[in-house]
Write a protein that holds these residues in place. Structure first.
Motif, PDB file in Angstrom:
ATOM      1  N   ALA A  70      -0.446  -6.951   0.775  1.00  0.00           N
ATOM      2  CA  ALA A  70      -1.750  -6.300   0.611  1.00  0.00           C
ATOM      3  C   ALA A  70      -2.744  -7.241  -0.046  1.00  0.00           C
ATOM      4  O   ALA A  70      -2.390  -8.007  -0.950  1.00  0.00           O
ATOM      5  N   THR A  71      -3.990  -7.159   0.391  1.00  0.00           N
ATOM      6  CA  THR A  71      -5.045  -7.820  -0.351  1.00  0.00           C
ATOM      7  C   THR A  71      -5.306  -7.001  -1.615  1.00  0.00           C
ATOM      8  O   THR A  71      -4.925  -5.829  -1.710  1.00  0.00           O
ATOM      9  N   PHE A  72      -5.956  -7.610  -2.575  1.00  0.00           N
ATOM     10  CA  PHE A  72      -6.281  -6.893  -3.815  1.00  0.00           C
ATOM     11  C   PHE A  72      -7.161  -5.683  -3.512  1.00  0.00           C
ATOM     12  O   PHE A  72      -6.959  -4.600  -4.075  1.00  0.00           O
ATOM     13  N   ASP A  73      -8.104  -5.857  -2.580  1.00  0.00           N
ATOM     14  CA  ASP A  73      -8.977  -4.752  -2.187  1.00  0.00           C
ATOM     15  C   ASP A  73      -8.161  -3.582  -1.646  1.00  0.00           C
ATOM     16  O   ASP A  73      -8.374  -2.423  -2.029  1.00  0.00           O
ATOM     17  N   GLU A  74      -7.224  -3.879  -0.747  1.00  0.00           N
ATOM     18  CA  GLU A  74      -6.413  -2.824  -0.138  1.00  0.00           C
ATOM     19  C   GLU A  74      -5.538  -2.129  -1.173  1.00  0.00           C
ATOM     20  O   GLU A  74      -5.382  -0.901  -1.152  1.00  0.00           O
ATOM     21  N   ALA A  75      -4.938  -2.928  -2.058  1.00  0.00           N
ATOM     22  CA  ALA A  75      -4.062  -2.360  -3.078  1.00  0.00           C
ATOM     23  C   ALA A  75      -4.832  -1.423  -3.997  1.00  0.00           C
ATOM     24  O   ALA A  75      -4.385  -0.301  -4.287  1.00  0.00           O
ATOM     25  N   MET A  76      -5.994  -1.852  -4.447  1.00  0.00           N
ATOM     26  CA  MET A  76      -6.762  -1.020  -5.368  1.00  0.00           C
ATOM     27  C   MET A  76      -7.270   0.248  -4.679  1.00  0.00           C
ATOM     28  O   MET A  76      -7.318   1.317  -5.290  1.00  0.00           O
ATOM     29  N   VAL A 127       0.838  -1.198   0.000  1.00  0.00           N
ATOM     30  CA  VAL A 127       0.000   0.000   0.000  1.00  0.00           C
ATOM     31  C   VAL A 127       0.875   1.250   0.000  1.00  0.00           C
ATOM     32  O   VAL A 127       0.620   2.212  -0.733  1.00  0.00           O
ATOM     33  N   ALA A 128       1.936   1.230   0.808  1.00  0.00           N
ATOM     34  CA  ALA A 128       2.839   2.387   0.881  1.00  0.00           C
ATOM     35  C   ALA A 128       3.488   2.676  -0.467  1.00  0.00           C
ATOM     36  O   ALA A 128       3.645   3.840  -0.859  1.00  0.00           O
ATOM     37  N   ALA A 129       3.869   1.624  -1.202  1.00  0.00           N
ATOM     38  CA  ALA A 129       4.522   1.799  -2.505  1.00  0.00           C
ATOM     39  C   ALA A 129       3.561   2.409  -3.525  1.00  0.00           C
ATOM     40  O   ALA A 129       3.964   3.240  -4.352  1.00  0.00           O
ATOM     41  N   PHE A 130       2.299   2.022  -3.481  1.00  0.00           N
ATOM     42  CA  PHE A 130       1.319   2.572  -4.418  1.00  0.00           C
ATOM     43  C   PHE A 130       1.015   4.033  -4.076  1.00  0.00           C
ATOM     44  O   PHE A 130       0.926   4.886  -4.969  1.00  0.00           O
ATOM     45  N   GLN A 131       0.867   4.318  -2.807  1.00  0.00           N
ATOM     46  CA  GLN A 131       0.602   5.697  -2.396  1.00  0.00           C
ATOM     47  C   GLN A 131       1.775   6.610  -2.725  1.00  0.00           C
ATOM     48  O   GLN A 131       1.587   7.743  -3.157  1.00  0.00           O
ATOM     49  N   LEU A 132       2.982   6.094  -2.550  1.00  0.00           N
ATOM     50  CA  LEU A 132       4.163   6.891  -2.848  1.00  0.00           C
ATOM     51  C   LEU A 132       4.278   7.159  -4.344  1.00  0.00           C
ATOM     52  O   LEU A 132       4.664   8.253  -4.759  1.00  0.00           O
ATOM     53  N   ALA A 156      -5.650   1.863  -2.464  1.00  0.00           N
ATOM     54  CA  ALA A 156      -4.479   2.741  -2.402  1.00  0.00           C
ATOM     55  C   ALA A 156      -4.167   3.360  -3.757  1.00  0.00           C
ATOM     56  O   ALA A 156      -3.402   4.333  -3.826  1.00  0.00           O
ATOM     57  N   CYS A 157      -4.740   2.803  -4.823  1.00  0.00           N
ATOM     58  CA  CYS A 157      -4.461   3.277  -6.184  1.00  0.00           C
ATOM     59  C   CYS A 157      -5.539   4.213  -6.721  1.00  0.00           C
ATOM     60  O   CYS A 157      -5.558   4.507  -7.925  1.00  0.00           O
ATOM     61  N   GLU A 158      -6.427   4.654  -5.875  1.00  0.00           N
ATOM     62  CA  GLU A 158      -7.483   5.551  -6.319  1.00  0.00           C
ATOM     63  C   GLU A 158      -6.877   6.767  -7.018  1.00  0.00           C
ATOM     64  O   GLU A 158      -5.953   7.404  -6.513  1.00  0.00           O
ATOM     65  N   GLY A 159      -7.395   7.069  -8.204  1.00  0.00           N
ATOM     66  CA  GLY A 159      -6.892   8.187  -8.987  1.00  0.00           C
ATOM     67  C   GLY A 159      -5.805   7.810  -9.974  1.00  0.00           C
ATOM     68  O   GLY A 159      -5.410   8.641 -10.800  1.00  0.00           O
TER      69      GLY A 159
END
Length: 238
Positions: free
Chosen positions: A82-88, A26-31, A90-93
């Motif tokens: 991360a679960t797929f739900d959590e990862a996606m 999640v941190a990597a996607f947000q970053l 974190a990728c909003e936008g």
């Protein structure tokens, strides 16, 4: 189906901003988003209890094959998974390239493409169908995703050394919108961007961290690059 901005060279974080954060977290996607990436690439596998999780390798170090453990067991061993739900979430936008890992040599090989079906269902149920590219190195898996939903853009990943021109035409004939070649395939096929343009296909090169290479891909008309360091790529593009 996904539409991409025209006249913009797209930067996708490889497993997120993996040069600066734990890959596929999640941190990597947000970053990656904070660093200015247009999108990210992430890897999907299934657990013993059928959950979708985001992890590149078929096994987790110190635990073993993902397919032999439940999602809860995996999280206890490695909380960053991360679960797929959590990862996606974190990728909003962002645009997301969802790579379905499905190699015949891996312990979680899925010959019936149940993971592809679960991913497509999830994308439709959660409003992501027109914001993703679903890809895989396994042609049957990409084809299955395409058969399951005409609303989802699909892309074929190819190994280094593969004939990118031939693979591009084959992907087009099978109804896919994108080809994801290794950067060396583009070096060997300088005319590929022109061919792709004529077919209205997208080309995303992986994995590209060198600033000069990123600028060269942009100048050659490639759609975008998948990079471990989105911040450096964005800086290189000015």
């Amino acid at each position: 189906m996904l539409t991409l901005p025209s006249e913009v060279f797209l930067v996708f974080g490889h497993r997120g901003a993996s040069a600066h954060a734990h890959e596929n977290s999640v941190a990597a996607f947000q970053l990656a988003a904070a660093q200015g990436a247009h999108g990210v690439e992430l890897d999907v596998r299934r657990t013993a209890d059928g959950a979708l999780i985001v992890h590149h390798d078929a096994a987790v170090a110190g635990l073993g094959p993902i397919i032999e453990h439940t999602a809860a067991e995996l999280r206890r061993h490695q909380p960053a998974i991360a679960t797929f739900d959590e990862a996606m979430a974190a990728c909003e936008g962002l645009i997301v390239n969802v790579e379905i890992k499905n190699s015949p040599i891996d312990p979680d090989f899925d010959p019936d493409d149940e993971v592809a079906a679960d991913v497509i269902s999830w994308l439709h149920e959660n409003g992501w169908a027109e914001r993703v590219i679903v890809s895989s190195f396994n042609p049957a898996t990409v084809d299955r995703a395409r058969q399951l939903s005409g609303a989802v853009a699909t892309g074929q990943l190819i190994d280094p050394g593969a004939d990118a021109g031939q693979q591009l035409v084959m992907a087009y004939q099978r109804g896919h919108r994108a080809l994801h070649p290794h950067i060396t395939s583009l070096t060997d096929s300088p005319e590929l961007a022109s061919i792709a343009g004529g077919l209205d296909m997208w080309l995303f090169a992986w994995t590209v961290d060198d600033p000069e290479a990123i600028r060269a891909l942009r100048d050659a008309g490639i759609t975008g690059a998948i990079t471990n360091d989105p911040a450096a790529a964005v800086a290189a593009l000015g």
